[in-house]
Scaffold this motif. Structure first.
Motif, PDB file in Angstrom:
ATOM      1  N   VAL A  64       0.806  -1.225   0.000  1.00  0.00           N
ATOM      2  CA  VAL A  64       0.000   0.000   0.000  1.00  0.00           C
ATOM      3  C   VAL A  64       0.836   1.270   0.000  1.00  0.00           C
ATOM      4  O   VAL A  64       0.286   2.363   0.138  1.00  0.00           O
ATOM      5  CB  VAL A  64      -0.964   0.011   1.209  1.00  0.00           C
ATOM      6  CG1 VAL A  64      -1.939  -1.139   1.120  1.00  0.00           C
ATOM      7  CG2 VAL A  64      -0.192  -0.044   2.530  1.00  0.00           C
ATOM      8  N   GLY A  65       2.146   1.158  -0.151  1.00  0.00           N
ATOM      9  CA  GLY A  65       2.995   2.344  -0.200  1.00  0.00           C
ATOM     10  C   GLY A  65       2.556   3.301  -1.295  1.00  0.00           C
ATOM     11  O   GLY A  65       2.255   2.882  -2.420  1.00  0.00           O
ATOM     12  N   CYS A  66       2.516   4.606  -0.982  1.00  0.00           N
ATOM     13  CA  CYS A  66       1.966   5.578  -1.927  1.00  0.00           C
ATOM     14  C   CYS A  66       2.888   5.863  -3.103  1.00  0.00           C
ATOM     15  O   CYS A  66       2.447   6.407  -4.122  1.00  0.00           O
ATOM     16  CB  CYS A  66       1.645   6.885  -1.197  1.00  0.00           C
ATOM     17  SG  CYS A  66       3.073   7.662  -0.396  1.00  0.00           S
ATOM     18  N   ILE A  67       4.163   5.510  -2.995  1.00  0.00           N
ATOM     19  CA  ILE A  67       5.105   5.783  -4.092  1.00  0.00           C
ATOM     20  C   ILE A  67       5.510   4.514  -4.825  1.00  0.00           C
ATOM     21  O   ILE A  67       5.396   4.426  -6.057  1.00  0.00           O
ATOM     22  CB  ILE A  67       6.363   6.493  -3.552  1.00  0.00           C
ATOM     23  CG1 ILE A  67       5.977   7.837  -2.914  1.00  0.00           C
ATOM     24  CG2 ILE A  67       7.374   6.717  -4.673  1.00  0.00           C
ATOM     25  CD1 ILE A  67       7.139   8.586  -2.301  1.00  0.00           C
ATOM     26  N   LYS A  68       5.965   3.502  -4.089  1.00  0.00           N
ATOM     27  CA  LYS A  68       6.456   2.282  -4.723  1.00  0.00           C
ATOM     28  C   LYS A  68       5.679   1.039  -4.315  1.00  0.00           C
ATOM     29  O   LYS A  68       6.106  -0.071  -4.581  1.00  0.00           O
ATOM     30  CB  LYS A  68       7.939   2.085  -4.393  1.00  0.00           C
ATOM     31  CG  LYS A  68       8.847   3.159  -4.981  1.00  0.00           C
ATOM     32  CD  LYS A  68      10.319   2.855  -4.701  1.00  0.00           C
ATOM     33  CE  LYS A  68      11.225   3.920  -5.311  1.00  0.00           C
ATOM     34  NZ  LYS A  68      12.666   3.623  -5.065  1.00  0.00           N
ATOM     35  N   GLY A  69       4.543   1.228  -3.659  1.00  0.00           N
ATOM     36  CA  GLY A  69       3.724   0.090  -3.271  1.00  0.00           C
ATOM     37  C   GLY A  69       2.936  -0.474  -4.447  1.00  0.00           C
ATOM     38  O   GLY A  69       2.761   0.186  -5.481  1.00  0.00           O
ATOM     39  N   VAL A  99      -0.204  -0.883  -4.779  1.00  0.00           N
ATOM     40  CA  VAL A  99      -1.406  -0.087  -5.066  1.00  0.00           C
ATOM     41  C   VAL A  99      -1.081   1.101  -5.957  1.00  0.00           C
ATOM     42  O   VAL A  99      -1.868   1.448  -6.851  1.00  0.00           O
ATOM     43  CB  VAL A  99      -2.050   0.387  -3.749  1.00  0.00           C
ATOM     44  CG1 VAL A  99      -3.151   1.398  -4.026  1.00  0.00           C
ATOM     45  CG2 VAL A  99      -2.597  -0.795  -2.977  1.00  0.00           C
ATOM     46  N   SER A 100       0.076   1.731  -5.746  1.00  0.00           N
ATOM     47  CA  SER A 100       0.438   2.897  -6.559  1.00  0.00           C
ATOM     48  C   SER A 100       0.582   2.533  -8.032  1.00  0.00           C
ATOM     49  O   SER A 100       0.196   3.312  -8.917  1.00  0.00           O
ATOM     50  CB  SER A 100       1.743   3.512  -6.038  1.00  0.00           C
ATOM     51  OG  SER A 100       2.837   2.623  -6.210  1.00  0.00           O
ATOM     52  N   LYS A 108      -2.993   1.896  -9.394  1.00  0.00           N
ATOM     53  CA  LYS A 108      -3.721   3.146  -9.583  1.00  0.00           C
ATOM     54  C   LYS A 108      -3.355   3.821 -10.910  1.00  0.00           C
ATOM     55  O   LYS A 108      -4.161   4.557 -11.490  1.00  0.00           O
ATOM     56  CB  LYS A 108      -3.433   4.098  -8.425  1.00  0.00           C
ATOM     57  CG  LYS A 108      -4.099   3.716  -7.103  1.00  0.00           C
ATOM     58  CD  LYS A 108      -5.583   4.018  -7.129  1.00  0.00           C
ATOM     59  CE  LYS A 108      -6.222   3.809  -5.778  1.00  0.00           C
ATOM     60  NZ  LYS A 108      -7.661   4.137  -5.766  1.00  0.00           N
ATOM     61  N   LYS A 109      -2.128   3.598 -11.368  1.00  0.00           N
ATOM     62  CA  LYS A 109      -1.732   4.156 -12.656  1.00  0.00           C
ATOM     63  C   LYS A 109      -2.489   3.496 -13.805  1.00  0.00           C
ATOM     64  O   LYS A 109      -2.716   4.115 -14.850  1.00  0.00           O
ATOM     65  CB  LYS A 109      -0.227   3.985 -12.861  1.00  0.00           C
ATOM     66  CG  LYS A 109       0.629   4.803 -11.884  1.00  0.00           C
ATOM     67  CD  LYS A 109       2.109   4.531 -12.094  1.00  0.00           C
ATOM     68  CE  LYS A 109       2.948   5.309 -11.082  1.00  0.00           C
ATOM     69  NZ  LYS A 109       4.407   5.030 -11.228  1.00  0.00           N
ATOM     70  N   GLU A 116      -7.351   4.307 -11.835  1.00  0.00           N
ATOM     71  CA  GLU A 116      -7.395   5.154 -10.637  1.00  0.00           C
ATOM     72  C   GLU A 116      -8.644   4.943  -9.793  1.00  0.00           C
ATOM     73  O   GLU A 116      -8.724   5.413  -8.650  1.00  0.00           O
ATOM     74  CB  GLU A 116      -7.307   6.620 -11.049  1.00  0.00           C
ATOM     75  CG  GLU A 116      -8.447   7.090 -11.942  1.00  0.00           C
ATOM     76  CD  GLU A 116      -8.306   8.538 -12.364  1.00  0.00           C
ATOM     77  OE1 GLU A 116      -9.265   9.067 -12.958  1.00  0.00           O
ATOM     78  OE2 GLU A 116      -7.249   9.129 -12.104  1.00  0.00           O
ATOM     79  N   HIS A 160      -8.043  -2.755   3.234  1.00  0.00           N
ATOM     80  CA  HIS A 160      -7.052  -3.334   4.136  1.00  0.00           C
ATOM     81  C   HIS A 160      -7.720  -4.487   4.873  1.00  0.00           C
ATOM     82  O   HIS A 160      -8.780  -4.305   5.460  1.00  0.00           O
ATOM     83  CB  HIS A 160      -6.585  -2.268   5.122  1.00  0.00           C
ATOM     84  CG  HIS A 160      -5.474  -2.714   6.010  1.00  0.00           C
ATOM     85  ND1 HIS A 160      -4.784  -1.857   6.829  1.00  0.00           N
ATOM     86  CD2 HIS A 160      -4.912  -3.930   6.222  1.00  0.00           C
ATOM     87  CE1 HIS A 160      -3.863  -2.510   7.507  1.00  0.00           C
ATOM     88  NE2 HIS A 160      -3.931  -3.780   7.150  1.00  0.00           N
TER      89      HIS A 160
END
Length: 430
Positions: A143-148, A150-151, A154-155, A158, A164
């Motif tokens: 769930v990391g916002c940069i390298k998780g 999910v990020s 989302k690309k 979105e 969770h």
């Protein structure tokens, strides 16, 4: 001919046992009629796995939105395994299905997990636009916002809803004990470890329990990996507090004796045992088949109301994050005033009800089904890990790829045994 007969007598029972465990006795009976060679069991598993995979990924998922549940673990050979399940609408019901089990060869970063998922979807020409949800254990790699993971998802889409795992969230919450209660838990664990660390002490304690005609004879070990263990350890210590006092007096452990004779400490121990017992009941109730975000949320809200009664204090209602459009509100008004639909709503399950009206009330049913498709826990992945530990045991540790074995073992869809059998010609003995 003797070698052929000997080979069949050894391999055939093993094959029947594997098939019987995975698919039942009826399938095992059909498989037993097929002559076997050294690699037959492996080939049959590959064929059954391929048949199931084509049925799910090649056919059913193309006509439905779907949600994913992913988690990773380390097997007995210290290799990282990524397991994934999919949840989708199959005809008139929402169903869970095993997707794959792939090895993470180097690292377990979010990008590595995404690449495996993305490659699998590309292989079967499945679009990320059809993915409405992803459920993980909340680890930074997920769930990391940069390298998780999910990020990266989302690309691609979105609008994917990220959930969770309810079990992991509760487990994290239960660790945030106050200092006083944390001290009691730590002291309980010290008592247990003092006895369990030496076999001689364990035998002495068991003898004391036997002489005192206790309900239990042994203490339980606490482990962070098994989320139910904390409550069970506390309950067992509370039930055996008199036996523990006798044991520690014999061992001249005055510190532990003082604790077990302190009424205030015993009261805090009893409170911890009770609250963790209730949390264990809650955890157990929100896992298993037929669970979704709504049913799990209902049970957690019910638990909150119990806390409201216990504490005699107000608990604020959580706000919903799903707001309705004008069209959805209009359709919801139409559904709520339709007596025929209201009767169905009371008699049918939520899933069956919303699927039945998705052609008449497209917008509101799509909103409802998007919520119902979400995984509420990573229970299926945990179940898969248990099967993984059984399949890839010490004696089978050299297995390189277990994707096919896991699919045949965990899939809800049975392979077409008759079709597979017809594609093979029996070898008549010469």
């Amino acid at each position: 001919m003797k070698a052929h007969t000997l080979g069949e007598s050894i391999i055939l029972p093993a094959c029947k046992k594997i098939v019987s465990t995975m698919l039942g006795n009826e399938a095992a009976l059909k498989i037993s009629k097929i002559p076997l060679s050294d690699d037959t069991v492996r080939r049959r598993i590959l064929e059954m796995s391929s048949d199931i995979e084509k049925n799910v990924s090649g056919n059913k998922l193309h006509s439905s939105d779907f949600a994913l549940q992913v988690d990773e673990t380390t097997d007995i050979t210290n290799k990282a395994q990524l397991i994934a399940f999919v949840r989708f609408i199959n005809e008139n019901e929402i169903t869970n299905q095993f997707l794959f089990c792939k090895e993470l060869s180097v690292t377990t970063k979010g990008e590595d997990v995404f690449n495996i998922l993305n490659d699998y979807l590309d292989k079967w020409q499945l679009s990320w636009k059809s993915c409405v949800g992803i459920c993980t254990d909340g680890a930074p790699s997920m769930v990391g916002c940069i390298k998780g993971l999910v990020s990266f998802i989302k690309k691609k889409n979105e609008n994917v809803i990220v959930t969770h795992c309810f079990l992991h969230r509760e487990a994290l919450m239960s660790k945030t004990l106050g200092e006083n209660l944390r001290e009691v838990l730590d002291e309980v664990l010290k008592m247990v470890n003092f006895i369990k660390v030496r076999p001689a002490k364990s035998r002495l304690f068991e003898k004391i329990c036997t002489n005192m005609e206790s309900q239990h004879k042994r203490l339980l070990l606490h482990t962070e990996v098994r989320w139910l263990s904390r409550g069970k350890v506390l309950t067992r210590v509370h039930e055996l507090r008199q036996e523990l006092l006798v044991f520690f007096e014999a061992m001249k452990q005055s510190y532990f004796c003082d604790l077990l004779q302190c009424k205030f400490w015993i009261a805090k121990l009893q409170y911890l045992a009770d609250i963790f017992q209730h949390l264990n009941i809650l955890n157990t109730s929100i896992q298993g088949k037929g669970q979704n975000v709504l049913t799990s949320t209902d049970k957690i809200k019910a638990f909150q109301k119990k806390l409201h009664v216990w504490k005699s204090a107000a608990i604020k209602e959580s706000t919903s994050e799903y707001s309705l459009t004008l069209t959805e509100e209009e359709e919801l008004a139409a559904v709520s005033t339709d007596r025929g639909l209201m009767m169905k709503y009371k008699e049918w399950s939520l899933e069956a009800f919303w699927i039945s009206i998705r052609k008449e009330h497209v917008a509101i049913s799509k909103k409802a089904l998007t919520v119902l498709l979400q995984f509420s826990t990573s229970y299926l992945c945990e179940l898969g890990f248990s099967n993984l530990a059984t399949i890839k045991c010490k004696k089978r540790g050299t297995l390189e790829c277990i994707d096919e074995e896991m699919r045949v073992c965990l899939s809800n869809i049975r392979p077409n045994i008759e079709k597979i059998s017809q594609a093979h010609q029996a070898h008549v003995s010469h």
